[in-house]
Structures are given as C-alpha cells and as structure tokens.
Scaffold this motif. Structure first.
Motif, PDB file in Angstrom:
ATOM      1  N   VAL A   1      -8.463  28.369 -23.265  1.00 13.37           N
ATOM      2  CA  VAL A   1      -8.925  29.208 -23.267  1.00 13.37           C
ATOM      3  C   VAL A   1      -9.136  29.675 -25.023  1.00 13.37           C
ATOM      4  N   ARG A   2      -9.445  28.790 -25.968  1.00 10.00           N
ATOM      5  CA  ARG A   2      -9.380  29.065 -27.110  1.00 10.00           C
ATOM      6  C   ARG A   2      -8.561  30.706 -27.564  1.00 10.00           C
ATOM      7  N   VAL A   3      -7.432  30.950 -28.197  1.00  9.65           N
ATOM      8  CA  VAL A   3      -7.303  32.255 -28.886  1.00  9.65           C
ATOM      9  C   VAL A   3      -7.440  32.539 -30.393  1.00  9.65           C
ATOM     10  N   PRO A   4      -7.971  33.193 -31.243  1.00 13.21           N
ATOM     11  CA  PRO A   4      -7.638  32.807 -32.843  1.00 13.21           C
ATOM     12  C   PRO A   4      -6.128  33.593 -32.527  1.00 13.21           C
ATOM     13  N   VAL A   5      -4.667  33.776 -33.988  1.00 11.38           N
ATOM     14  CA  VAL A   5      -4.104  34.422 -33.372  1.00 11.38           C
ATOM     15  C   VAL A   5      -3.742  34.189 -35.187  1.00 11.38           C
ATOM     16  N   LYS A   6      -2.941  35.829 -35.550  1.00 14.29           N
ATOM     17  CA  LYS A   6      -2.730  35.662 -36.857  1.00 14.29           C
ATOM     18  C   LYS A   6      -0.867  35.752 -37.075  1.00 14.29           C
TER      19      LYS A   6
ATOM     20  N   LEU B   1      -1.966  36.745 -28.601  1.00 15.47           N
ATOM     21  CA  LEU B   1      -0.686  37.075 -27.963  1.00 15.47           C
ATOM     22  C   LEU B   1       0.025  38.227 -27.476  1.00 15.47           C
ATOM     23  N   SER B   2       0.307  37.741 -26.369  1.00 14.22           N
ATOM     24  CA  SER B   2       1.150  38.684 -25.827  1.00 14.22           C
ATOM     25  C   SER B   2       2.374  37.904 -25.456  1.00 14.22           C
ATOM     26  N   ALA B   3       3.545  38.368 -25.067  1.00 13.51           N
ATOM     27  CA  ALA B   3       4.350  37.192 -24.585  1.00 13.51           C
ATOM     28  C   ALA B   3       4.573  37.624 -22.388  1.00 13.51           C
ATOM     29  N   GLY B   4       4.122  36.256 -22.749  1.00 12.78           N
ATOM     30  CA  GLY B   4       4.417  35.856 -21.482  1.00 12.78           C
ATOM     31  C   GLY B   4       2.943  34.631 -20.948  1.00 12.78           C
ATOM     32  N   ASP B   5       1.862  34.625 -22.359  1.00 10.80           N
ATOM     33  CA  ASP B   5       0.987  33.826 -22.218  1.00 10.80           C
ATOM     34  C   ASP B   5       1.523  32.615 -22.110  1.00 10.80           C
ATOM     35  N   ARG B   6       0.553  31.972 -21.246  1.00 14.14           N
ATOM     36  CA  ARG B   6       0.933  30.264 -21.249  1.00 14.14           C
ATOM     37  C   ARG B   6       0.301  29.886 -22.328  1.00 14.14           C
ATOM     38  N   VAL B   7       0.542  29.477 -23.224  1.00 14.78           N
ATOM     39  CA  VAL B   7      -0.147  28.118 -24.543  1.00 14.78           C
ATOM     40  C   VAL B   7       0.016  27.288 -24.437  1.00 14.78           C
ATOM     41  N   VAL B   8      -0.193  26.731 -24.351  1.00 11.87           N
ATOM     42  CA  VAL B   8      -0.465  25.010 -24.696  1.00 11.87           C
ATOM     43  C   VAL B   8      -0.216  24.493 -25.693  1.00 11.87           C
ATOM     44  N   VAL B   9       1.049  23.481 -25.431  1.00 11.70           N
ATOM     45  CA  VAL B   9       1.824  22.716 -26.547  1.00 11.70           C
ATOM     46  C   VAL B   9       1.492  21.306 -26.625  1.00 11.70           C
ATOM     47  N   LYS B  10       1.043  20.743 -25.268  1.00 14.52           N
ATOM     48  CA  LYS B  10       0.896  19.310 -24.887  1.00 14.52           C
ATOM     49  C   LYS B  10       0.059  19.603 -25.004  1.00 14.52           C
ATOM     50  N   GLY B  11      -1.350  18.067 -25.982  1.00 13.28           N
ATOM     51  CA  GLY B  11      -2.512  17.999 -25.016  1.00 13.28           C
ATOM     52  C   GLY B  11      -3.837  19.147 -25.993  1.00 13.28           C
ATOM     53  N   GLN B  12      -3.362  20.506 -26.835  1.00  7.21           N
ATOM     54  CA  GLN B  12      -3.917  21.146 -27.336  1.00  7.21           C
ATOM     55  C   GLN B  12      -4.981  20.734 -28.258  1.00  7.21           C
ATOM     56  N   SER B  13      -5.319  19.171 -29.196  1.00  2.00           N
ATOM     57  CA  SER B  13      -5.782  18.327 -29.396  1.00  2.00           C
ATOM     58  C   SER B  13      -7.081  17.812 -29.341  1.00  2.00           C
ATOM     59  N   TYR B  14      -6.993  17.988 -27.344  1.00  2.00           N
ATOM     60  CA  TYR B  14      -8.336  17.626 -26.594  1.00  2.00           C
ATOM     61  C   TYR B  14      -8.939  18.393 -26.144  1.00  2.00           C
ATOM     62  N   LEU B  15      -8.616  19.764 -26.607  1.00  2.00           N
ATOM     63  CA  LEU B  15      -9.557  20.593 -25.653  1.00  2.00           C
ATOM     64  C   LEU B  15     -10.214  21.843 -26.435  1.00  2.00           C
ATOM     65  N   SER B  16     -11.638  22.176 -25.962  1.00  4.21           N
ATOM     66  CA  SER B  16     -12.615  22.600 -26.258  1.00  4.21           C
ATOM     67  C   SER B  16     -12.179  23.940 -25.233  1.00  4.21           C
ATOM     68  N   ASP B  17     -12.844  25.409 -25.472  1.00  4.44           N
ATOM     69  CA  ASP B  17     -12.723  26.187 -24.904  1.00  4.44           C
ATOM     70  C   ASP B  17     -13.806  26.268 -23.986  1.00  4.44           C
ATOM     71  N   GLY B  18     -12.840  27.134 -22.277  1.00  5.70           N
ATOM     72  CA  GLY B  18     -13.468  27.388 -21.239  1.00  5.70           C
ATOM     73  C   GLY B  18     -13.305  25.292 -20.806  1.00  5.70           C
ATOM     74  N   GLU B  19     -12.614  24.448 -20.901  1.00 11.40           N
ATOM     75  CA  GLU B  19     -12.254  22.875 -20.921  1.00 11.40           C
ATOM     76  C   GLU B  19     -11.566  23.695 -18.762  1.00 11.40           C
ATOM     77  N   PRO B  20     -11.932  22.183 -18.084  1.00  4.88           N
ATOM     78  CA  PRO B  20     -10.278  22.683 -16.988  1.00  4.88           C
ATOM     79  C   PRO B  20      -9.192  21.842 -16.925  1.00  4.88           C
ATOM     80  N   VAL B  21      -8.496  22.305 -17.389  1.00  2.83           N
ATOM     81  CA  VAL B  21      -6.976  21.737 -17.372  1.00  2.83           C
ATOM     82  C   VAL B  21      -6.114  21.520 -16.215  1.00  2.83           C
ATOM     83  N   ARG B  22      -5.819  20.848 -16.398  1.00  2.05           N
ATOM     84  CA  ARG B  22      -4.180  20.586 -15.079  1.00  2.05           C
ATOM     85  C   ARG B  22      -3.113  20.837 -16.107  1.00  2.05           C
ATOM     86  N   VAL B  23      -1.867  21.179 -15.436  1.00  2.00           N
ATOM     87  CA  VAL B  23      -0.626  21.895 -16.210  1.00  2.00           C
ATOM     88  C   VAL B  23       0.231  20.839 -15.662  1.00  2.00           C
TER      89      VAL B  23
END
Length: 419
Positions: free
Chosen positions: A354-359, A374-396
């Motif tokens: 899910v694409r989330v705008p942040v400040k 964001l809130s504490a505990g949100d699972r943020v993508v740190v690798k692979g984010q450049s390949y993603l689009s909003d709503g795309e299925p992912v495999r963690v």
C-alpha cells in the motif's frame, strides 16, 4: 495398416499434449504473481539529527619548550610520542663558546685573591706595630706620672708622654683602616670576578634543557648535531598527556549543541569503533578567519590517540524523545517532490503493498523521522520498494531468502514514473 496405426498414435499424442498445455496455461492464469520484499517495523523512540565533521586530535594544554642558549645540539633524548617527567632532560646544547673565558677568570680570581691577601697581611703587620707603639707610649706615660709624684719629673714630661700615647693610638687606628681598606678592595675585586663566573655558570646551565612539566612529546624540531635556535620551539609537550578533539562547526550546528552533551568520535587510525566523547567547551564567538566555531570534545578516560590524528566527530542536534522513524532508504520521492513509503497490509487474499504518503522531519545517519503518515509497528518495505505499485501483491522475505531484484519476481511494468 501399420502406417495407419502410427498416424493414429501421433494424433492421440498431440491431443494429450494439447490438453496438458492448456491445463498449465490455465494454472498460470489462476496464480497471481508477487514481488519479494523485505520489511521493517516503524519504530518510536529517541532520535536526533546527526552532523558528521572532520576534526583533529590535539593537546588539551600544549607547552612549547624553547632553547635559551643557541648552539650545537650535543644530546637529544626527547622523542615524538614518548613520555617525560617534570625535570627530565630533553636535550643539551654545546656551551663551549660561553665557558671559553672561564679558565682566565678563575686564574684572575686566584691571582687577585693572592695579591689582596698580601696587602691585607702587610696592613695587619702595621696594625701590630702600631699597637706595640701604643704599649710603649702607655708605659712611658705611666713612668712619667710616677716620677712626677716623687718630684723627679716635671709636669711637661707627663704632657709630652700623653701626647705620644695619643699619636700611637692614632697610628693604630690608621693601620686598622688600612686593613679594612685592603679587605674591602679584595672583596670588590673578587666579587666582580665571581659575578662574571656566576654569569657564565648560569648560561652554561641553560645548555641543559629539561621538561617544565610531565607529559607526552608531540613535536621535536631538533636533530642531534644540528643547531638549536630560539626562532621556534625545540620541543612541544602535551601537558600530562591529555588530549582532546578539536573540530570547527558552522552556526547551524553551534546553536544546537551544548557543553556536556555527547558526541560520537571515530579515530580511524586507532579503531573504527565509535567512542562517546563529551562536548567540553564552546567558544563565545566564531573564529575571525574561518567564521566557524572551534569546539573541543573530550575523549573517554584511557583513550590516548596520537596527537595530529584525524577524527570523525558526530554531533547530535534537535533531539526527539519519541519520534517515529524508518530507514531513510525506505522513503521514495514521486511527482512534485511528494515523499511516500510502501507498507505491507495483510488481506484475505494475501499481503499487499500500500502506497502511503508521508512527511519527514529529522534526518539521522541511517534513519529519517516520519512526522505524519505512519504509526509505530507499521510494516514498511525497505527492499524492493522501487519495483512496487499501489495494491500490488507482495511476498515478504527476510535476508537471503529472496530479493526484490530477482528477475522472476521483479515486474516489468513501471509505477507511473514515481520513485
């Protein structure tokens, strides 16, 4: 007949193969593709902006030792990096040019003393003679008075005897004055010569240069056999071996740090480990030449890196006690400089990006503060984010279990130009 059987078998095989291919295609269409990503949970905790600047190890108190006597260096025991005690000899300088007249002065002293001793002895002999004359005059006076009492001498004889006694006493006083004058002349002459010898001895002592304090030798500007001069310090000492790191900072850093705060220090020539230093002193004004503020950072006890070594100093400013932060690499920038991250949400059909705008706020060495989105505990993508689009299925995945750059998982389609 045989050829017909072969043809029938071929047709049957083709039919079976075609049915099999259709089934495989149907399976692929039913199984949606997913992108492998790594995630990290957004954390809430202490954070600060970090400024890494290059500094240099220097002595807390530097003592410069100048030679007080010019001349050739005879001995040199001071070595850069070595430690010395207070009063320990650092080097010696040839004093022969200073002491060259000492022999003549000593000879003059001896001869002057001998001559004046003779004069004093002669004057003392005169005193003895004069005192003997006083004794004789006193006897003559006593005799004259005795004769006067019996009428055997005239009053004039007594007066003459008294006058003779006074003259003899005057001779004694004159002789004693002569002794005192001879002694005074001896004292003056010998004192003048002694003063010259004392001056030479004092200058000769300057040829031996000792450490004015205990410390570490940081610089030696002499060589054995070379010339010592007062034009530059011969030896430089770090008093008591204490060192610190000096670093110049700009105003935006200076106004956000305080004395007593921690600062990270890495001295790569010693170790790559970051040490916890302490801001020791802040100047009242900027350096007039550089327009920067010269800050001193003390090191932990027992840490004594070589003076002159370079150090990387990290200052922590704008501290936050409970900031949401994520790795800086997780933050992407889209159109109109919009910043956003991808978080992984879990739905019935599986994990979805899910694409989330942040400040953002503070930027640290590895993490960036998220002020909204964001809130504490949100699972943020740190690798692979450049390949993603909003709503795309992912495999963690984690670690080496998979990467977002694997060719089989990385989608060929773009994100509409974002990231």
């Amino acid at each position: 007949m045989k050829s017909k059987r072969i043809l029938a078998a071929a047709l049957a095989g083709a039919l079976v193969f075609g049915m099999g291919c259709g089934k495989a295609d149907e399976t692929e269409e039913e199984t949606p593709s997913s992108t492998a990503v790594e995630v990290i949970e957004a954390e809430a905790g202490a954070m600060s902006a970090e400024y890494a600047l290059t500094g240099k190890v220097a002595a807390v108190s530097e003592v410069q030792v100048f030679p007080l006597l010019a001349g050739q260096v005879l001995t040199l025991s001071a070595k850069e990096g070595g430690t010395v005690k207070k009063g320990e000899t650092l080097f010696t300088v040839d004093t022969s040019t200073v002491t060259s007249t000492m022999g003549a002065l000593q000879q003059s002293y001896a001869s002057t003393k001998e001559a004046t001793n003779r004069a004093i002895a002669s004057a003392q002999v005169g005193v003895q003679q004069a005192q003997h004359g006083v004794e004789q005059a006193q006897t003559a006076l006593d005799n004259a008075r005795a004769l006067l009492e019996i009428g055997a001498a005239a009053e004039q004889d007594v007066v003459s005897a008294e006058r003779a006694l006074q003259q003899a006493q005057g001779s004694v006083a004159q002789a004693q004055a002569g002794v005192a004058q001879a002694q005074a002349q001896q004292t003056a002459s010998l004192s003048q010569i002694q003063a010259s010898m004392d001056q030479i001895n004092s200058q000769a002592k300057l040829g031996t240069v000792t450490a004015p304090c205990a410390g570490t030798v940081t610089k030696v500007n002499l060589v054995r056999g070379g010339m010592a001069s007062s034009a530059q310090p011969a030896v430089v000492l770090a008093e008591d071996g204490k060192v610190e790191v000096n670093v110049s900072v700009a105003e935006d850093v200076y106004t956000n740090i305080k004395e007593g705060e921690n600062a990270g220090v890495v001295i790569s020539s010693v170790s790559d480990e970051m040490l916890q230093g302490t801001i020791a002193a802040l100047p009242a004004a900027a350096n007039a030449q550089t327009n920067l503020y010269d800050v001193s950072v003390t090191l932990p006890a027992g840490v004594n890196p070589p003076i002159g070594a370079f150090a990387m100093v990290t200052f922590y400013t704008n501290r936050r006690s409970n900031a949401i932060h994520v790795p800086t690499e997780a933050i992407l920038t889209g159109e109109n400089d919009e910043q956003y991250v991808f978080v992984v949400d879990t739905y019935a059909e599986g994990d979805t990006a899910v694409r989330v705008p942040v400040k953002t706020g503070l930027v640290g060495n590895t993490d960036t503060e998220i002020t909204s989105g964001l809130s504490a505990g949100d699972r943020v993508v740190v690798k692979g984010q450049s390949y993603l689009s909003d709503g795309e299925p992912v495999r963690v995945v984690t670690g080496e279990a998979g990467t977002a750059s694997d060719g089989a998982d990385a989608p060929a389609a773009d994100n509409g130009g974002e990231g």
